[in-house]
Design an enzyme around this catalytic site. Structure first.
Site, PDB file in Angstrom:
ATOM      1  N   ARG A  28       0.834  -1.202   0.000  1.00 17.53           N
ATOM      2  CA  ARG A  28       0.000   0.000   0.000  1.00 17.53           C
ATOM      3  C   ARG A  28       0.865   1.246   0.000  1.00 17.53           C
ATOM      4  NH1 ARG A  28      -5.100  -1.514   0.138  1.00 17.53           N
ATOM      5  NH2 ARG A  28      -5.480  -3.557   1.074  1.00 17.53           N
ATOM      6  N   ILE A  30       2.164   4.754   0.949  1.00 20.84           N
ATOM      7  CA  ILE A  30       2.204   5.389   2.278  1.00 20.84           C
ATOM      8  C   ILE A  30       1.348   6.653   2.311  1.00 20.84           C
ATOM      9  CG2 ILE A  30       4.210   6.913   1.931  1.00 20.84           C
ATOM     10  CD1 ILE A  30       5.292   5.821   4.626  1.00 20.84           C
ATOM     11  N   ASN A  86       4.759   6.447 -13.741  1.00 24.97           N
ATOM     12  CA  ASN A  86       5.414   7.711 -14.052  1.00 24.97           C
ATOM     13  C   ASN A  86       6.867   7.428 -14.433  1.00 24.97           C
ATOM     14  OD1 ASN A  86       3.145   9.333 -13.357  1.00 24.97           O
ATOM     15  ND2 ASN A  86       3.628   9.057 -11.194  1.00 24.97           N
ATOM     16  N   VAL A  95      10.354   8.292  -6.931  1.00 23.48           N
ATOM     17  CA  VAL A  95      11.186   7.160  -6.491  1.00 23.48           C
ATOM     18  C   VAL A  95      11.790   6.486  -7.720  1.00 23.48           C
ATOM     19  CG1 VAL A  95      11.217   4.968  -5.257  1.00 23.48           C
ATOM     20  CG2 VAL A  95       9.726   6.811  -4.457  1.00 23.48           C
ATOM     21  N   HIS A  99       7.693   1.494 -10.572  1.00 18.56           N
ATOM     22  CA  HIS A  99       6.530   1.101  -9.785  1.00 18.56           C
ATOM     23  C   HIS A  99       5.260   1.415 -10.561  1.00 18.56           C
ATOM     24  CE1 HIS A  99       7.959   5.122  -8.641  1.00 18.56           C
ATOM     25  NE2 HIS A  99       6.684   5.468  -8.516  1.00 18.56           N
ATOM     26  N   HIS A 101       1.375   2.175 -10.167  1.00 19.36           N
ATOM     27  CA  HIS A 101       0.327   2.592  -9.235  1.00 19.36           C
ATOM     28  C   HIS A 101      -0.980   1.924  -9.647  1.00 19.36           C
ATOM     29  CE1 HIS A 101       2.417   6.281  -7.549  1.00 19.36           C
ATOM     30  NE2 HIS A 101       3.077   6.190  -8.674  1.00 19.36           N
TER      31      HIS A 101
END
Ligand code: 5GP
Ligand code: ZN
Length: 113
Positions: A28, A30, A86, A95, A99, A101
């Site tokens: 999840r 943060i 992204n 980051v 990743h 989302h």
């Protein structure tokens, strides 16, 4: 390794991990922007889509497949959800570890910035 997501993979930073296999983990966000806001990441450090080789690219399909399963588990398969990666500064990538989302659970705006 000072990559925050590599540290999550290594268990050095706690996260609410909700799925993992040999290649990826999901946890999840943060700072959730929607009732469901998950991040699905490769365990292997790949800084961004720009750095993804053709040989590595099947990992993205695997991430999407797991995201679809997690959307089902979160109960948002029918209502709808959004998958976003992204890439780079102007796209808002903070980051530097790929990743995906997974966002859902509310009506999302159609603003792509
Ligand atoms: P980006 O802007 O790079 O596409 O998204 C990075 C995401 O990672 C943000 O939504 C942010 O809230 C999330 N994030 C940053 N640090 C942590 C952390 O330590 N733990 C978790 N669970 N999420 C994080
Ligand atoms: Zn990393």
């Amino acid at each position: 390794m000072d990559c925050i997501f590599c540290q999550i993979v290594a268990g050095e930073i706690p996260s609410e991990t909700i799925y993992q296999d040999e290649e990826i983990i999901a946890f999840r966000d943060i700072n959730p922007l929607a009732p469901t806001h998950l991040l699905i990441i490769p365990k292997r450090h790949i800084p961004s889509l720009t750095h993804l080789s053709e040989a590595e690219s099947p990992i993205i399909g695997h991430m999407v497949n797991i995201a679809n399963q997690l959307a089902e588990r979160e109960g948002i398969s029918q209502s709808g959800y959004r998958l976003v990666i992204n890439c780079g500064e102007e796209a808002g990538q903070i980051v530097p570890h790929i990743h995906l989302h997974l966002l859902g659970g509310r009506r999302l705006t159609d603003n792509f910035g």
